[in-house]
Design a protein around this motif. Structure first.
Motif, short mmCIF file in Angstrom:
data_model
loop_
_atom_site.label_atom_id
_atom_site.label_comp_id
_atom_site.label_asym_id
_atom_site.label_seq_id
_atom_site.Cartn_x
_atom_site.Cartn_y
_atom_site.Cartn_z
N ALA A 14 10.21 25.37 -49.80
CA ALA A 14 10.62 24.88 -51.12
C ALA A 14 10.01 25.75 -52.23
CB ALA A 14 10.18 23.42 -51.28
N LEU A 15 8.77 26.17 -52.04
CA LEU A 15 8.10 27.02 -53.03
C LEU A 15 8.83 28.35 -53.19
CD1 LEU A 15 5.66 27.80 -54.81
CD2 LEU A 15 4.48 28.50 -52.72
N VAL A 16 9.17 28.98 -52.08
CA VAL A 16 9.87 30.27 -52.14
C VAL A 16 11.24 30.10 -52.78
CG1 VAL A 16 10.86 32.14 -50.76
CG2 VAL A 16 8.62 31.18 -50.14
N LEU A 17 11.97 29.05 -52.39
CA LEU A 17 13.30 28.84 -52.94
C LEU A 17 13.23 28.56 -54.45
CD1 LEU A 17 16.32 28.61 -52.51
CD2 LEU A 17 15.99 26.20 -51.88
N GLU A 18 12.25 27.79 -54.87
CA GLU A 18 12.11 27.51 -56.31
C GLU A 18 11.95 28.80 -57.10
OE1 GLU A 18 9.02 25.55 -59.54
OE2 GLU A 18 8.71 25.18 -57.40
N HIS A 19 11.10 29.70 -56.63
CA HIS A 19 10.85 30.93 -57.38
C HIS A 19 12.03 31.89 -57.31
CE1 HIS A 19 6.72 30.52 -58.91
NE2 HIS A 19 6.60 29.65 -57.92
N ILE A 20 12.77 31.88 -56.21
CA ILE A 20 13.99 32.68 -56.16
C ILE A 20 14.98 32.21 -57.21
CG2 ILE A 20 16.05 33.14 -54.75
CD1 ILE A 20 14.19 33.15 -52.30
N ILE A 21 15.11 30.89 -57.35
CA ILE A 21 16.02 30.34 -58.35
C ILE A 21 15.55 30.69 -59.76
CG2 ILE A 21 16.90 28.20 -59.34
CD1 ILE A 21 16.83 27.00 -56.50
N ARG A 22 14.27 30.59 -60.00
CA ARG A 22 13.74 30.88 -61.34
C ARG A 22 13.90 32.35 -61.70
NH1 ARG A 22 11.51 26.57 -63.49
NH2 ARG A 22 10.56 24.93 -62.19
N VAL A 23 13.66 33.23 -60.73
CA VAL A 23 13.75 34.67 -61.00
C VAL A 23 15.21 35.13 -61.00
CG1 VAL A 23 13.17 36.97 -60.12
CG2 VAL A 23 11.46 35.14 -60.06
N GLY A 24 15.97 34.69 -59.99
CA GLY A 24 17.33 35.21 -59.81
C GLY A 24 18.40 34.49 -60.61
N LYS A 25 18.15 33.23 -61.00
CA LYS A 25 19.10 32.44 -61.78
C LYS A 25 20.50 32.42 -61.17
CE LYS A 25 16.66 33.01 -66.16
NZ LYS A 25 15.43 33.50 -65.51
N PRO A 26 20.63 32.01 -59.90
CA PRO A 26 21.96 31.91 -59.29
C PRO A 26 22.74 30.73 -59.87
CG PRO A 26 20.34 30.95 -57.83
CD PRO A 26 19.57 31.54 -58.99
N ALA A 27 24.04 30.73 -59.64
CA ALA A 27 24.87 29.61 -60.07
C ALA A 27 24.73 28.44 -59.11
CB ALA A 27 26.33 30.04 -60.15
N GLU A 28 24.46 28.73 -57.84
CA GLU A 28 24.37 27.68 -56.83
C GLU A 28 23.62 28.22 -55.62
OE1 GLU A 28 28.45 26.82 -56.00
OE2 GLU A 28 28.78 28.70 -54.92
N VAL A 29 23.17 27.29 -54.78
CA VAL A 29 22.53 27.64 -53.51
C VAL A 29 23.41 27.08 -52.40
CG1 VAL A 29 20.51 27.33 -52.04
CG2 VAL A 29 20.22 27.58 -54.52
N THR A 30 23.86 27.96 -51.50
CA THR A 30 24.72 27.56 -50.39
C THR A 30 24.02 27.88 -49.07
OG1 THR A 30 26.77 27.88 -51.62
CG2 THR A 30 26.92 27.97 -49.22
N VAL A 31 24.01 26.91 -48.18
CA VAL A 31 23.35 27.08 -46.89
C VAL A 31 24.31 27.73 -45.90
CG1 VAL A 31 22.23 25.90 -44.96
CG2 VAL A 31 21.89 25.07 -47.30
N SER A 32 23.84 28.75 -45.21
CA SER A 32 24.62 29.38 -44.15
C SER A 32 23.96 29.08 -42.81
CB SER A 32 24.71 30.90 -44.34
OG SER A 32 25.33 31.51 -43.22
N ALA A 33 24.72 28.48 -41.90
CA ALA A 33 24.21 28.23 -40.56
C ALA A 33 24.29 29.49 -39.70
CB ALA A 33 25.00 27.10 -39.90
N LEU A 34 24.99 30.49 -40.20
CA LEU A 34 25.12 31.76 -39.49
C LEU A 34 24.15 32.77 -40.09
CD1 LEU A 34 27.81 30.23 -38.90
CD2 LEU A 34 28.90 32.47 -38.71
N GLY A 35 23.50 33.54 -39.20
CA GLY A 35 22.53 34.52 -39.66
C GLY A 35 22.49 35.72 -38.76
N VAL A 36 21.28 36.10 -38.35
CA VAL A 36 21.08 37.35 -37.62
C VAL A 36 21.88 37.38 -36.31
CG1 VAL A 36 19.35 38.68 -36.34
CG2 VAL A 36 18.83 37.85 -38.63
#
Length: 505
Positions: free
Chosen positions: A277-299
């Protein structure tokens, strides 16, 4: 009992199954997929939370007990691959094995167990595969991918099928917990300093941040449960940034065990929620995205995507998945494609404004329209709705899932909403709900004409002609006309404001 089929009829003949073993800093996971395809379906999925990355940041070494636990998991996973007759086993190792002084020793032991080479991913390679995983599961994505593991955080910018240069940071949950001595205040300073000047975040304002990784999925699952969200599907779950910020602050502020619905998160994951939660909060504050979308697909899915021919990569993953389910469950797979083309002609004649995305979803819904035919007639609508709403589809958001599920529900159950879940219905906008009702009514006409058999609909066009809704039944199809068919045509005509006509004979 006589067994007549060696190969299950419920599986597609796309090739042999393929396995990916992901040796991460927190978990070691095996996923066996039906085959390498544009929309791969997991046949088997198991993980072991081994904590390989615990204390690596401060000691520089993999913990002995964590190593033994990981190797034991790998023995089981290799045996499972043999049981499942997997011909290709891909093994990936990430930050913990990459950063630890004894990482190479662990890799050698793991290689002997897995009986195949292990790819030790660099940070940039890991970032690219995570980005490809999001591309594999998202229709026309644009934004920044963030993959939070136990040992590291990777960023990569994506636009369509293009992936920008990746970057890796030592901000994984276990790493942060380790270097901060379990102090969130100290961890906050580390995160703030590490995120300053990250090029990928400078390109994020107003775009989508795609969250990848187990800790962020656990956060989203908790948020979903607290909201009473009607779909228990993680992929495509989207949070507005204001809501995401408030939730991140809440998770950091209180003891995880006191959070409402915390039981949906495994005990092993709870300790890392605050760091995620801490990392995500600072990403939002720094990056200012319009939304956060979860992807179940990754590496893992990114690796499979990278193995596909380029032409296959550019296929629409939703239409591929819908076509696969159509092939497995419909009375006639060809009829599903004919229904889509038949509805193309009908919609074009109506003058109804249909966006390219709505056209795409309508075609996918047509491919899924007959998947519930084996159910009891009273439950075909409900069963189809549940399958579509909760299927392992990618390339769509939750509103799109609701639209397709509702359209096929209306096709079976009629146009009444009385028996529908209000929460699911509310996922679709009023415009999409109206579109779903029109599509459902169109399907109801089509299936009375064709009885789900191929070769009929191309000979029975449905069009708006000179202000009238005309269904043509000529030649040997003329006897298909009847009051029941006229009743359904009348219902559809009323929805689009036209007079119904059956032109038979």
């Amino acid at each position: 009992m006589l067994i007549t089929h060696e190969v299950a009829c419920g599986r597609l003949s796309l090739g042999p199954p393929v396995a990916v073993i992901d040796i991460g800093s927190n978990s070691v996971r095996l996923v066996v997929y039906e085959a390498i395809s544009r929309s791969p379906t997991p046949m088997f999925n198991e993980k072991a939370l081994c904590g390989l990355g615990r204390n690596v940041a401060t000691t520089g070494r993999l913990d002995f007990d964590a190593v033994e636990k990981a190797l034991a998991a790998l023995k089981r996973f290799r045996a499972l691959c043999d049981v499942l007759r997997v011909e290709q086993v891909h093994v990936l190792a990430t930050a913990a094995a990459r950063d630890a002084a004894n990482g190479q020793e662990f890799i050698e032991r793991a290689r002997e167990i897995c009986r195949t080479d292990i790819e030790l991913l660099s940070g940039k390679r890991e970032a690219k595969l995570a980005a490809l995983g999001v591309i594999a599961g998202t229709y026309r994505p644009s934004g920044v991918v963030g993959d939070l593991g136990g040992g590291s955080l990777e960023f990569a910018d994506i636009h369509g099928h293009k992936v920008g240069t990746g970057v890796t940071l030592p901000l994984g949950g276990l790493a942060l917990q380790d270097v901060s001595a379990k102090s969130l205040k100290k961890a906050e300073r580390i995160v703030r300093d590490a995120l300053a000047g990250i090029t990928q975040l400078e390109a994020l304002p107003g775009r989508t941040f795609y969250a990848v990784g187990g800790t962020w999925r656990s956060l989203a699952k908790l948020h979903m449960s607290q909201r009473g969200y009607p779909l228990h599907v993680m992929h495509g779950y989207t949070l507005p940034v204001r809501e995401a910020l408030e939730f991140c602050r809440l998770v950091q502020r209180v003891d995880a065990s006191t959070l409402s619905k915390i039981e949906v998160v495994s005990d092993a994951r709870r300790a890392l929620l605050a760091y995620g939660a801490l990392v995500l909060e600072h990403i939002i504050r720094v990056g200012k995205p319009a939304e956060v979308t979860v992807s179940a697909l990754g590496v893992r899915e990114g690796l499979l995507f990278s193995l596909l021919p380029e032409a296959e990569q550019h296929r629409d993953p939703l239409l591929v998945a819908a076509g696969d389910l159509n092939a497995l469950r419909s009375r006639s797979p060809r009829h599903g494609y004919e229904l889509a083309e038949w509805s193309d002609r009908f919609m074009a004649s109506t003058g109804i404004d249909e966006s390219a995305e709505e056209t795409r979803l309508r075609r996918a819904a047509c491919l899924l329209a007959d998947i519930g035919w084996r159910a009891h007639p009273d439950y075909r609508g409900e069963q189809s709705l549940n399958i579509i709403a909760h299927a392992a589809f990618v390339g769509l958001d939750h509103t799109a899932r609701a639209f397709m599920a509702l359209a096929v529900y209306f096709r079976h159950a009629g146009l009444s909403e009385d028996a529908l879940s209000p929460a699911l219905r509310e996922l679709a906008s009023p415009g999409m709900l109206d579109h779903a009702r029109i599509l459902g009514a169109t399907m109801r006409v089509g299936y009375l004409v064709s009885a789900a058999m191929p070769g009929i609909l191309p000979r029975a066009p449905l069009e708006v002609v000179q202000g009238k809704l005309v269904l043509r039944l000529e030649g040997d199809l003329a006897d298909l006309a009847g009051e029941r068919l006229m009743g359904r045509l009348r219902t559809l005509a009323k929805l689009i404001g036209r007079e119904p006509v059956i032109a038979a004979g």
